[in-house]
Design an enzyme around this catalytic site. Structure first.
Site, PDB file in Angstrom:
ATOM      1  N   HIS A  37       0.849  -1.187   0.000  1.00 36.27           N
ATOM      2  CA  HIS A  37       0.000   0.000   0.000  1.00 36.27           C
ATOM      3  C   HIS A  37       0.889   1.241   0.000  1.00 36.27           C
ATOM      4  CE1 HIS A  37      -3.432   2.269   2.314  1.00 36.27           C
ATOM      5  NE2 HIS A  37      -3.187   2.795   1.127  1.00 36.27           N
ATOM      6  N   HIS A  74       3.974   0.825   2.749  1.00 35.86           N
ATOM      7  CA  HIS A  74       3.992  -0.217   3.781  1.00 35.86           C
ATOM      8  C   HIS A  74       3.304  -1.465   3.247  1.00 35.86           C
ATOM      9  CE1 HIS A  74       0.137   1.898   4.306  1.00 35.86           C
ATOM     10  NE2 HIS A  74      -0.330   0.719   4.645  1.00 35.86           N
ATOM     11  N   ASP A  81       0.481  -4.297   4.349  1.00 34.41           N
ATOM     12  CA  ASP A  81      -0.579  -4.620   5.306  1.00 34.41           C
ATOM     13  C   ASP A  81      -0.680  -6.135   5.418  1.00 34.41           C
ATOM     14  OD1 ASP A  81      -1.742  -2.044   6.154  1.00 34.41           O
ATOM     15  OD2 ASP A  81      -2.057  -1.790   4.008  1.00 34.41           O
ATOM     16  N   LYS A 116      -1.858 -21.723 -27.267  1.00 28.24           N
ATOM     17  CA  LYS A 116      -1.543 -20.681 -28.234  1.00 28.24           C
ATOM     18  C   LYS A 116      -2.080 -21.089 -29.605  1.00 28.24           C
ATOM     19  CE  LYS A 116       2.217 -18.160 -30.425  1.00 28.24           C
ATOM     20  NZ  LYS A 116       1.817 -18.527 -31.794  1.00 28.24           N
ATOM     21  N   ASP A 175      -2.843 -20.059 -33.453  1.00 34.62           N
ATOM     22  CA  ASP A 175      -2.111 -19.160 -34.332  1.00 34.62           C
ATOM     23  C   ASP A 175      -3.105 -18.191 -34.970  1.00 34.62           C
ATOM     24  OD1 ASP A 175       0.102 -18.104 -35.375  1.00 34.62           O
ATOM     25  OD2 ASP A 175       0.290 -19.526 -37.015  1.00 34.62           O
TER      26      ASP A 175
HETATM   27 MN    MN Z   1      -2.474   0.258   4.559  1.00 30.23          MN
END
Ligand code: MN
Length: 292
Positions: free
Chosen positions: A34, A40, A42, A233, A235
């Protein structure tokens, strides 16, 4: 949960309103990065239908010799563990949030007793963090309250096979990205997150040449951390979609207009835009087909 709700205006922020979930015992664990007034982490542990929460300025360490200050904050609602996006500036905790790690935790012994004694031992089973940790309440000279919000704790790694030293002991440096979106907190702050996009009603439409579609790439092995999805995948073609005023426009990687070539995709996107009317331009490199 009262303290949580009192601090927030849910007409403005996209964070979930606070409620306590009764009856369903679980042990969810999450760390959110955050970037508010100060960066910091959390640290949150589910107990009794809420997320017990601590703000850890330096984030967790995997070194048994590091003690990371963890200041307890108000309990958060369980739904908060999915929150990633930008808390609007001027609101409580304004700034971008990513889900940095998630998983489950297992208390060692009775967690209520541990919380009461200021000595909580547990095992984390997350995507980035695993193994034994401890939260130890700091006593003594500190002016901080002895219990509840603002009380001071230390987050410490206990010795086990998941303990590390040196640069390996700093997972927040080595693995900075969200386990949900793969974005860094800085990228969410730059408006690259979905929730952030919800708030950019007045942002100009980005120009085509400023956006690169996401392409497949060769790698030697599967990623060992983070949240990934795999797809076969085919093509086919990768297409960029821009939605403005309920109208979708599609372009190839080379900027060619594909809007009329794939009317079904165009109509589906326009419909999607109408149903999420606050979102003016989802940055979308999602395509109906796979890259070539
Ligand atoms: Mn916070």
């Amino acid at each position: 949960m009262k303290a949580y709700n009192a601090k927030r205006d849910f007409d403005i922020t996209l964070e979930p309103p606070g409620k306590t979930r009764r009856g369903k015992a679980g042990f969810a664990y999450v760390i959110q990065q955050h970037d508010a007034t100060r960066m910091h982490f959390d640290f949150r542990l589910e107990l009794d239908g809420v997320l017990l929460s601590w703000a850890v300025p330096k984030g967790p360490s995997l070194s048994v010799h590091e003690q990371r200050l963890a200041v307890q904050t108000e309990d958060h609602p369980l739904d908060y563990r999915h929150f990633e996006g930008e808390i609007p500036h001027g609101e409580y905790g304004g700034g971008p949030v990513i889900v940095w790690d998630r998983g489950t935790w297992q208390p060692e012994g009775d967690p209520h007793h541990g919380l009461d004694k200021g000595h909580l031992s547990f095992v984390i089973d997350g995507e980035k963090l695993q193994g034994r940790f401890q939260l130890l309440r700091v006593r003594g000279r500190s002016k901080a309250p002895e219990r509840g919000p603002k009380s001071q704790w230390l987050l410490v790694k206990r010795d086990d096979e998941h303990a590390r030293s040196g640069a390996d002991a700093e997972p927040t440096q080595r693995l900075p990205r969200s386990v949900i979106s793969g974005k860094t907190v800085q990228q969410i702050g730059n408006g690259a997150g979905d929730a952030a996009c919800d708030k950019t009603d007045d942002a100009p439409m980005p120009s085509l040449d400023s956006i690169e579609p996401q392409l497949a790439q060769w790698v030697d092995g599967l990623p060992r951390a983070g949240h990934y999805r795999y797809e076969i995948k085919f093509d086919r073609y990768r297409v960029l979609a821009m939605i403005d005023g309920g109208r979708a426009q599609l372009h190839s990687r080379n900027g060619l207009d594909w809007t009329t070539h794939v009317p079904a995709v165009r109509d589906a996107l326009a419909k999607h835009s109408a149903s999420t009317s606050r979102r003016r331009w989802p940055i979308s490199s999602r395509s109906a087909t796979s890259p070539r």
